[in-house]
Design an enzyme around this catalytic site. Structure first.
Site, PDB file in Angstrom:
ATOM      1  CG  ASP A 170      -1.460   1.626   1.795  1.00  0.00           C
ATOM      2  OD1 ASP A 170      -2.407   1.997   0.074  1.00  0.00           O
ATOM      3  OD2 ASP A 170      -1.492   1.857   2.416  1.00  0.00           O
ATOM      4  CG  ASP A 229      -4.351  -0.980   3.513  1.00  0.00           C
ATOM      5  OD1 ASP A 229      -4.645  -0.677   2.321  1.00  0.00           O
ATOM      6  OD2 ASP A 229      -3.746  -0.273   3.972  1.00  0.00           O
ATOM      7  CG  ASP A 286      -1.480   2.542   6.248  1.00  0.00           C
ATOM      8  OD1 ASP A 286      -1.500   2.310   5.137  1.00  0.00           O
ATOM      9  OD2 ASP A 286      -1.786   3.321   7.263  1.00  0.00           O
TER      10      ASP A 286
HETATM   11  P1  ADP Z   1      -3.652   4.844  -0.243  1.00  0.00           P
HETATM   12  O1  ADP Z   1      -4.066   3.834  -0.046  1.00  0.00           O
HETATM   13  O2  ADP Z   1      -2.541   5.220  -0.858  1.00  0.00           O
HETATM   14  O3  ADP Z   1      -3.064   4.444   1.404  1.00  0.00           O
HETATM   15  P2  ADP Z   1      -5.902   5.513   1.164  1.00  0.00           P
HETATM   16  O4  ADP Z   1      -6.792   3.574   0.174  1.00  0.00           O
HETATM   17  O5  ADP Z   1      -6.196   5.107   2.461  1.00  0.00           O
HETATM   18  O6  ADP Z   1      -4.991   5.472   0.402  1.00  0.00           O
HETATM   19  O7  ADP Z   1      -6.524   6.113   0.249  1.00  0.00           O
HETATM   20  C1  ADP Z   1      -7.762   6.540  -1.102  1.00  0.00           C
HETATM   21  C2  ADP Z   1      -7.614   8.230  -1.361  1.00  0.00           C
HETATM   22  O8  ADP Z   1      -8.990   8.296  -0.265  1.00  0.00           O
HETATM   23  C3  ADP Z   1      -6.400   9.139   0.122  1.00  0.00           C
HETATM   24  O9  ADP Z   1      -5.988   9.247  -1.225  1.00  0.00           O
HETATM   25  C4  ADP Z   1      -7.678  10.242  -0.543  1.00  0.00           C
HETATM   26  O10 ADP Z   1      -8.097  10.656  -1.708  1.00  0.00           O
HETATM   27  C5  ADP Z   1      -9.055   9.416  -0.238  1.00  0.00           C
HETATM   28  N1  ADP Z   1      -8.584   9.357   1.485  1.00  0.00           N
HETATM   29  C6  ADP Z   1      -9.133   7.991   2.629  1.00  0.00           C
HETATM   30  N2  ADP Z   1      -9.760   8.722   3.248  1.00  0.00           N
HETATM   31  C7  ADP Z   1      -9.709   9.841   3.804  1.00  0.00           C
HETATM   32  C8  ADP Z   1     -10.126  10.582   4.456  1.00  0.00           C
HETATM   33  N3  ADP Z   1     -10.049  10.759   5.463  1.00  0.00           N
HETATM   34  N4  ADP Z   1      -9.733  12.038   4.028  1.00  0.00           N
HETATM   35  C9  ADP Z   1      -9.721  12.641   3.170  1.00  0.00           C
HETATM   36  N5  ADP Z   1      -9.467  11.530   2.537  1.00  0.00           N
HETATM   37  C10 ADP Z   1      -9.524  10.599   2.269  1.00  0.00           C
HETATM   38 MG    MG Z   2      -2.651   3.343   4.147  1.00  0.00          MG
END
Ligand code: ADP
Ligand code: MG
Length: 621
Positions: free
Chosen positions: A321, A518, A514
């Site tokens: 991730d 996930d 994390d």
């Molecule tokens: P990654 O897979 O890179 O860990 P996430 O799946 O956690 O990222 O989140 C993907 C996208 O969703 C983030 O880049 C953001 O644009 C949006 N996002 C997720 N959670 C939040 C939040 N709490 N506030 C704002 N945007 C969020």
């Molecule tokens: Mg993440």
């Protein structure tokens, strides 16, 4: 050393001293017999008791029984010295084993302390973390998305989905609303919940995981399962064969009219019994795994069972991730664009909306805001994994998230040209502008990827919910050849499914993540690895391996530890079986005496246990 181990050490020293003295003296029977029974009793009484206990419980064939039979047999043949020696070596092996188990357990326990459980209590409008032990029945606690419910209670405000899989094994989330009872250990997946506690602090995940690691009974590795199955059939076969060896040849000889040589055959049968005893394997194999888990703990790597250690050694594909895993998850605000409001006000709304979220973006926005959050202004918070947050602030509908969230809510948004993660903000369904934030790659990320290449990984893949631009930027800096962006949690599972479908069955797939989002992938892959520091409880619960300090270098370390551990296991198996086969051949040829048997059994056991202890030593891998 604990009290029990000290007592055992004392018994060993006394028995050795007595054995040396007695073997230097020349004493006549029956006094000789009586005197030898003193060290024999000192060193072996508990084994004899356990053997009797096993017979009473109809679980006859274990290593205690074998030790008892072999030594009592030796005593009948007046081989007192040998009888004492067998017990002595066996107990020395056991002492080493108990020392290593204690050491591993200590490592694991101190590791678990890094991540204490807590409960959130609201005080004057802000959340305070308190020790759940201090929370009285009837207190209102707040559980935010991604957190574990610390104490049993009834929902008094909010609604959400709970992941109960750690408790029930049920993978479908359970919806809860006001009035529903919930039990501790569930993970809150979406909404903020206020819960009135109905019990005192009960079972914590920490103690549960610890238990899991210690017993690991349902999580035995294939090698351990093989050994215990093997011992289950093997031990009785050995016993009956020894019996046959003691009775049949003398009988045959008698029938043929020759001298029966009963004592000779009994001696051979006993030697055979001692040599064939499987205790070197039965004791050293589980110990190797436990020591491996203990050694890993010392390095800040929690491995939840020996089967995972085994799988880890076969990992050939690693999927990462991005946010919070290969990047620090500490975003800096680079700019605010297209805002109709004052920039500060936009950040204020965003920070308030993110107040309860554990997402790295949320923490960063709160840091950028820098002032106290007034929780009384916020209500109806919903966190949507992979999208963002919706809530009400001062009665207005607020949405804070990515392109997908805006599209889902049919809000027209402005694109951005800078490389960075874009956080759009909408107020009452109208676009209010976006905040550009950017993250930095973790210190050791590059080196970690290089190490993994060196360990012979076939494919490294990065998956992220973030935008394509950011994803490519990070991937090229790290030398990760494959990257997929803008994925929802379900898309991440789909990508992993593709990898799982197209690989050799002996190659295992690991996922490193994390976030709450996930968790589904972490439980789907062969081996899930979670960040223990930044990671949400949901990810930690779903994972098989937890990196307590979030350092990516620990992935290659964990793989090296697992490979070393498995190597030790195989060494012990080949060594023990090899020595036994050679000694059995010598016995069959009439060239072995009881001392050869003692070496083949308890001698090998002590060596195998010492070798297993090497699995604890992982510092310089
Ligand atoms: P990654 O897979 O890179 O860990 P996430 O799946 O956690 O990222 O989140 C993907 C996208 O969703 C983030 O880049 C953001 O644009 C949006 N996002 C997720 N959670 C939040 C939040 N709490 N506030 C704002 N945007 C969020
Ligand atoms: Mg993440």
């Amino acid at each position: 050393m604990n009290k029990k181990q000290k007592k055992m050490l004392a018994r060993i020293v006394v028995a050795i001293a007595l054995l040396v003295i007695l073997s230097l003296l020349k004493i006549n029977e029956p006094l000789n017999f009586i005197l030898y029974m003193i060290p024999y009793g000192v060193i072996g009484y508990d084994i004899l008791l356990k053997a009797v206990h096993g017979i009473k419980n109809k679980q006859v064939f274990d290593e205690n029984f074998l030790m008892a039979i072999a030594t009592v047999g030796a005593i009948c043949l007046a081989d007192y010295k040998e009888a004492v020696a067998v017990m002595l070596f066996y107990q020395i092996g056991e002492l080493f084993q108990s020392y290593a188990v204690g050491k591993s357990r200590q490592n694991i326990t101190s590791l678990m302390d890094i991540r204490p459980d807590y409960a959130n209590i609201e005080e004057n409008g802000t959340l305070k973390q308190v020790d759940p032990d201090d929370v009285e029945v009837g207190t209102i606690i707040t559980v935010v998305p991604g957190e574990k419910v610390p104490i049993d209670g009834i929902v008094v405000e909010g609604e959400s989905d709970l992941n109960t899989s750690a408790l029930t094994g049920e993978s479908v989330p359970r919806e809860v609303k006001v009035g529903d009872e919930i039990i501790s250990g569930c993970i809150n997946m979406s909404g903020v919940l206020k819960i009135k506690t109905t019990k005192e602090f009960g079972e914590s995940t920490v103690s549960k995981v610890l238990e899991l690691v210690e017993n690991a009974s349902s999580l035995k590795s294939k090698s351990e399962n093989f050994i215990s199955k093997f011992a289950h059939y093997y031990t009785p076969i050995v016993c009956y064969s020894a019996l046959a060896l003691a009775i049949l040849p003398p009988l045959a000889l008698t029938l043929m009219g020759k001298p029966a040589q009963f004592v000779d055959w009994l001696y051979r049968a006993l030697t055979f019994l001692v040599i064939s005893c499987p205790c070197a394997l039965v004791i050293s194999i589980p110990l190797s795994f436990f020591a491996g888990i203990g050694g890993a703990s010392k390095e800040g790597i929690l491995i939840k069972g020996s089967n995972y250690l085994e799988t880890l050694s076969q990992v050939k594909y690693i999927v990462f991730d991005k946010t919070g895993t290969v990047t620090k998850g500490i975003f800096e605000v680079n700019g605010v664009h297209h805002s109709k409001l004052a920039q500060d006000l936009l950040i204020e709304y965003a920070a308030h909306a993110e107040n309860y979220s554990n997402h790295p973006i949320a923490k960063s926005l709160k840091r950028a805001y820098g002032k106290e959050i007034d929780e009384s202004r916020i209500s109806d918070v919903k966190e949507i994994g992979g999208y963002g947050i919706t809530c009400k602030i001062d009665g207005k509908d607020i949405a804070v998230g990515n392109d997908k969230l805006m599209k889902m809510m049919n809000i027209e948004y402005a694109d951005c040209h800078s490389v960075g993660t874009i956080i759009h903000v909408a107020i009452n369904n109208e676009y209010a502008g976006h905040i550009v934030i950017s993250d930095v790659i973790k210190e050791h990320a590059q080196e970690a990827i290089e190490q993994l290449h060196k360990l012979g990984m076939k494919r490294l893949v990065m998956l992220t919910g973030d935008s394509d631009k950011v994803a490519r930027d990070v991937a090229s800096k790290l030398n990760v050849e494959e990257v997929h962006s803008q994925l929802l949690p379900a898309d991440k599972v789909a990508e992993v499914e593709k990898i799982l479908a197209n690989k050799n069955p002996d190659d295992k797939v690991a996922f490193v993540g994390d976030g709450i989002n996930d968790a589904p992938v972490l439980s789907r892959v062969d081996i899930g690895i979670a960040m223990g520091g930044l990671g949400s409880d949901a990810a930690i619960e779903a994972a098989d391996v937890v990196l307590m300090d979030d350092d990516l270098l620990k992935i290659s370390k964990a793989i090296k530890i697992s490979r070393k551990c498995l190597r030790i296991v195989h060494e012990n198996i080949y060594f023990a079986i090899g020595v036994k086969i050679i000694c059995l051949l010598l016995t069959a040829l009439g060239k072995a005496n009881m001392w050869v048997g003692i070496f083949a059994d308890v001698g090998v056991m002590v060596i195998a246990v010492l070798n297993a202890i090497r699995a604890l030593m992982v510092k310089n891998l």
